[in-house]
Design an enzyme around this catalytic site. Structure first.
Site, mmCIF file in Angstrom:
data_model
loop_
_atom_site.group_PDB
_atom_site.id
_atom_site.type_symbol
_atom_site.label_atom_id
_atom_site.label_comp_id
_atom_site.label_asym_id
_atom_site.label_seq_id
_atom_site.Cartn_x
_atom_site.Cartn_y
_atom_site.Cartn_z
ATOM 1 N N ASN A 155 17.891 -11.309 23.454
ATOM 2 C CA ASN A 155 16.842 -11.808 24.348
ATOM 3 C C ASN A 155 15.481 -11.548 23.688
ATOM 4 O OD1 ASN A 155 14.732 -11.557 26.377
ATOM 5 N ND2 ASN A 155 16.339 -11.814 27.898
ATOM 6 N N HIS B 253 10.613 -10.132 25.112
ATOM 7 C CA HIS B 253 9.605 -9.098 24.879
ATOM 8 C C HIS B 253 8.695 -9.416 23.706
ATOM 9 C CE1 HIS B 253 10.894 -6.537 28.070
ATOM 10 N NE2 HIS B 253 12.143 -6.722 27.694
ATOM 11 N N HIS C 181 14.015 -16.298 28.773
ATOM 12 C CA HIS C 181 13.873 -16.485 30.224
ATOM 13 C C HIS C 181 12.550 -17.195 30.505
ATOM 14 C CE1 HIS C 181 13.922 -14.322 34.441
ATOM 15 N NE2 HIS C 181 13.712 -15.621 34.533
ATOM 16 N N ARG D 249 10.179 -18.029 32.992
ATOM 17 C CA ARG D 249 9.878 -17.641 34.379
ATOM 18 C C ARG D 249 8.957 -18.647 35.030
ATOM 19 N NH1 ARG D 249 10.501 -12.666 36.693
ATOM 20 N NH2 ARG D 249 11.766 -11.213 35.497
ATOM 21 N N ARG E 199 5.103 -15.736 32.559
ATOM 22 C CA ARG E 199 4.428 -14.514 32.116
ATOM 23 C C ARG E 199 4.726 -14.156 30.668
ATOM 24 N NH1 ARG E 199 7.557 -9.986 35.643
ATOM 25 N NH2 ARG E 199 6.970 -11.463 37.240
ATOM 26 N N GLU F 10 17.583 -18.502 30.314
ATOM 27 C CA GLU F 10 17.665 -17.760 31.575
ATOM 28 C C GLU F 10 16.648 -18.361 32.521
ATOM 29 O OE1 GLU F 10 16.875 -13.538 32.185
ATOM 30 O OE2 GLU F 10 18.266 -13.219 30.556
ATOM 31 N N THR G 8 14.365 -8.517 35.687
ATOM 32 C CA THR G 8 15.340 -8.987 36.659
ATOM 33 C C THR G 8 16.005 -7.775 37.309
ATOM 34 O OG1 THR G 8 15.700 -10.770 35.108
ATOM 35 C CG2 THR G 8 17.230 -10.625 36.933
ATOM 36 N N GLU H 71 27.591 -13.247 34.238
ATOM 37 C CA GLU H 71 27.047 -12.175 33.407
ATOM 38 C C GLU H 71 26.957 -10.958 34.304
ATOM 39 O OE1 GLU H 71 23.601 -12.870 30.933
ATOM 40 O OE2 GLU H 71 22.995 -10.763 31.105
ATOM 41 N N HIS I 180 21.704 -6.274 30.596
ATOM 42 C CA HIS I 180 20.571 -5.619 31.252
ATOM 43 C C HIS I 180 20.643 -4.102 31.085
ATOM 44 C CE1 HIS I 180 16.943 -6.184 33.612
ATOM 45 N NE2 HIS I 180 17.161 -4.945 33.991
#
Ligand code: PXP
Length: 242
Positions: free
Chosen positions: A7, A10, A43, A45, A49, A70, A101, A151, A190
């Site tokens: 992922n 970040h 992801h 969003r 963000r 995502e 999440t 998931e 996660h």
């Protein structure tokens, strides 16, 4: 052998902190693939963000493994996904105030609208995965909603310690067995990191781990010394005071 999806959210978060162009999550994705990632997870969003629409467009054009988008199961996101055609859509809950999440999707509580959106995604040729708590109700509902994968949310396991962690691991194991028996593929993610992943990898039904934060945190620390040396080399040194 299970796979690793990385992922890259970040990386985008760090870029957005300055509103500039670096670090670019698209470049990071390419490096992750070269290092052996089996998929790239991003992801998008609702509030944009971190990951931006531009990132998804470029990732779709450049990712050579699989692109896992995502997203919340909203009309806007379903429209973007059916146009962009990621390989996989992982549907997650999204509340504006949450840092990340927090919990799994309540599939059971939103079965009809979710089933309708899952169908549209699947009709567009996209594999659909639902991010759920390791609970039998949510896993059965995921099958009823027409998902291809679940998931399993590993966050509670990751945050727990001792006997409580063992209890969460047991729930993950049971959930994986049930999902597999119902014909669902099983991913997990996660909060997984370099110390807690090993116990989870003993669950044979899990085919892919989606991991972001701990990999990016490690990359930052392991890359820091090199980055400082590279910058220092660009600054002229004057002899004894250098
Ligand atoms: N899987 C899902 C569904 C997520 O929402 C996240 C966080 O964005 C992850 C995996 C990765 O979690 P982490 O960044 O804690 O590794």
């Amino acid at each position: 052998m299970a796979k690793l999806g990385v992922n890259i959210d970040h990386v985008a978060t760090l870029r957005q902190a300055r509103g500039g162009i670096e670090p670019d999550p698209v470049t990071a994705a390419a490096l992750c693939e070269l290092a052996g990632a089996s998929s790239i997870v991003a992801h998008l969003r609702e509030d944009r963000r971190h990951v931006q629409d531009r990132d998804l467009t470029l990732l779709r054009a450049t990712v050579q493994t699989r692109l896992d988008m995502e997203m919340a199961a909203t009309e806007e996101m379903v429209a973007i996904a059916t146009r962009l055609k990621p390989d996989i859509c992982t549907l997650v809950p999204e509340r504006r105030a949450e840092l990340t999440t927090e919990g799994g999707l309540d599939v059971r509580g939103h079965l009809a609208p979710l089933a309708e959106r899952i169908k549209r995604l699947r009709d567009a040729g996209i594999v659909v995965s639902l991010f759920v708590e390791p609970s039998p109700e949510q896993i059965k509902a995921s099958r009823d909603a027409g998902a291809d994968f679940v998931e399993l949310h590993t966050g509670h396991y990751a945050n727990a310690r001792g006997a409580e962690q063992a209890r969460h691991l047991h729930l993950l194991r049971e959930a994986a067995v049930l999902a597999d028996a119902l014909g669902l593929g099983v991913n997990a993610g996660h909060g997984l990191n370099y110390t807690n992943i090993q116990a989870v990898t003993a669950i044979p039904q899990i085919v892919e781990y989606n991991i972001g934060h701990s990999i990016m945190a490690r990359a930052m620390l392991l890359g820091l010394e090199r980055a400082v040396r590279d910058m220092r080399a660009l600054i002229p040194q004057d002899g004894a005071t250098a």
